[in-house]
Scaffold this motif. Structure first.
Motif, PDB file in Angstrom:
ATOM      1  N   ILE A  64       0.814  -1.221   0.000  1.00 42.27           N
ATOM      2  CA  ILE A  64       0.000   0.000   0.000  1.00 42.27           C
ATOM      3  C   ILE A  64       0.844   1.265   0.000  1.00 42.27           C
ATOM      4  O   ILE A  64       0.338   2.333  -0.353  1.00 42.27           O
ATOM      5  CB  ILE A  64      -1.004   0.027   1.182  1.00 42.27           C
ATOM      6  N   ASP A  65       2.120   1.143   0.351  1.00 40.89           N
ATOM      7  CA  ASP A  65       2.988   2.316   0.288  1.00 40.89           C
ATOM      8  C   ASP A  65       3.371   2.678  -1.141  1.00 40.89           C
ATOM      9  O   ASP A  65       3.790   3.800  -1.415  1.00 40.89           O
ATOM     10  CB  ASP A  65       4.250   2.108   1.132  1.00 40.89           C
ATOM     11  N   ASP A  66       3.248   1.728  -2.044  1.00 40.47           N
ATOM     12  CA  ASP A  66       3.536   1.984  -3.456  1.00 40.47           C
ATOM     13  C   ASP A  66       2.392   1.385  -4.287  1.00 40.47           C
ATOM     14  O   ASP A  66       2.574   0.427  -5.035  1.00 40.47           O
ATOM     15  CB  ASP A  66       4.880   1.358  -3.833  1.00 40.47           C
ATOM     16  N   PRO A  67       1.189   1.967  -4.164  1.00 40.65           N
ATOM     17  CA  PRO A  67       0.005   1.349  -4.785  1.00 40.65           C
ATOM     18  C   PRO A  67       0.066   1.290  -6.310  1.00 40.65           C
ATOM     19  O   PRO A  67      -0.430   0.333  -6.914  1.00 40.65           O
ATOM     20  CB  PRO A  67      -1.153   2.222  -4.305  1.00 40.65           C
ATOM     21  N   HIS A  68       0.687   2.269  -6.945  1.00 42.11           N
ATOM     22  CA  HIS A  68       0.747   2.261  -8.418  1.00 42.11           C
ATOM     23  C   HIS A  68       1.620   1.112  -8.916  1.00 42.11           C
ATOM     24  O   HIS A  68       1.236   0.384  -9.842  1.00 42.11           O
ATOM     25  CB  HIS A  68       1.254   3.608  -8.943  1.00 42.11           C
ATOM     26  N   MET A 109      -7.155   0.970  -0.282  1.00 42.06           N
ATOM     27  CA  MET A 109      -6.136   1.905  -0.763  1.00 42.06           C
ATOM     28  C   MET A 109      -6.395   3.340  -0.282  1.00 42.06           C
ATOM     29  O   MET A 109      -5.583   4.210  -0.516  1.00 42.06           O
ATOM     30  CB  MET A 109      -6.064   1.884  -2.298  1.00 42.06           C
ATOM     31  N   SER A 110      -7.517   3.584   0.393  1.00 47.71           N
ATOM     32  CA  SER A 110      -7.758   4.936   0.912  1.00 47.71           C
ATOM     33  C   SER A 110      -6.753   5.210   2.028  1.00 47.71           C
ATOM     34  O   SER A 110      -6.276   4.301   2.708  1.00 47.71           O
ATOM     35  CB  SER A 110      -9.188   5.068   1.452  1.00 47.71           C
ATOM     36  N   GLU A 111      -6.423   6.458   2.220  1.00 45.51           N
ATOM     37  CA  GLU A 111      -5.440   6.833   3.239  1.00 45.51           C
ATOM     38  C   GLU A 111      -5.893   6.389   4.628  1.00 45.51           C
ATOM     39  O   GLU A 111      -5.088   5.928   5.438  1.00 45.51           O
ATOM     40  CB  GLU A 111      -5.169   8.334   3.212  1.00 45.51           C
TER      41      GLU A 111
END
Length: 126
Positions: A64-68, A109-111
């Motif tokens: 989740i720290d690098d979702p792309h 993926m929401s903050e």
């Protein structure tokens, strides 16, 4: 042998009582030891569960720290097995972590949800 005298009966009865008391003490000691062993086993199982959960959370945090990058890997994979293998390779995840990452849903993926995952990991470390 003959008839036992009164004092002899008292000695035999006292000996039997002492034997019963010793047997009861031994039984209680075994039960206490068993309870201590069970308690230690439960503590170690709880520690193992916490460590396993932390391991999974740490893998999710990487994803989740690098979702792309995470989504690019998943979307470009031929199937879920290939995606898991690519996540293991490119993120350095274990098989369990990669499988957990593959089970993420877009709402995670929401903050806010990402912060909940980080908070849980911090609590498990803690």
């Amino acid at each position: 042998m003959g008839v036992l005298q009164g004092w002899q009966i008292t000695v035999v009865a006292a000996s039997m009582a002492v034997a019963l008391i010793i047997a009861a003490v031994i039984l209680l000691a075994k039960r206490a030891s068993s309870k201590r062993r069970d308690h230690r086993r439960l503590q170690s199982e709880e520690q193992w569960r916490r460590a396993e959960r932390l391991h999974i959370m740490e893998g999710l945090i990487q994803a989740i720290d690098d979702p792309h990058r995470f989504l690019d890997i998943v979307l470009s994979a031929a199937d879920s097995t290939a995606a898991e293998a690519a996540l293991e390779d490119q993120f350095g995840l274990s098989q369990v972590q990669a499988r957990a990452a593959m089970n993420l849903q877009f709402r995670t993926m929401s903050e806010e949800t990402r912060q909940l995952i980080r908070n849980e990991a911090d609590g498990l470390r803690g």
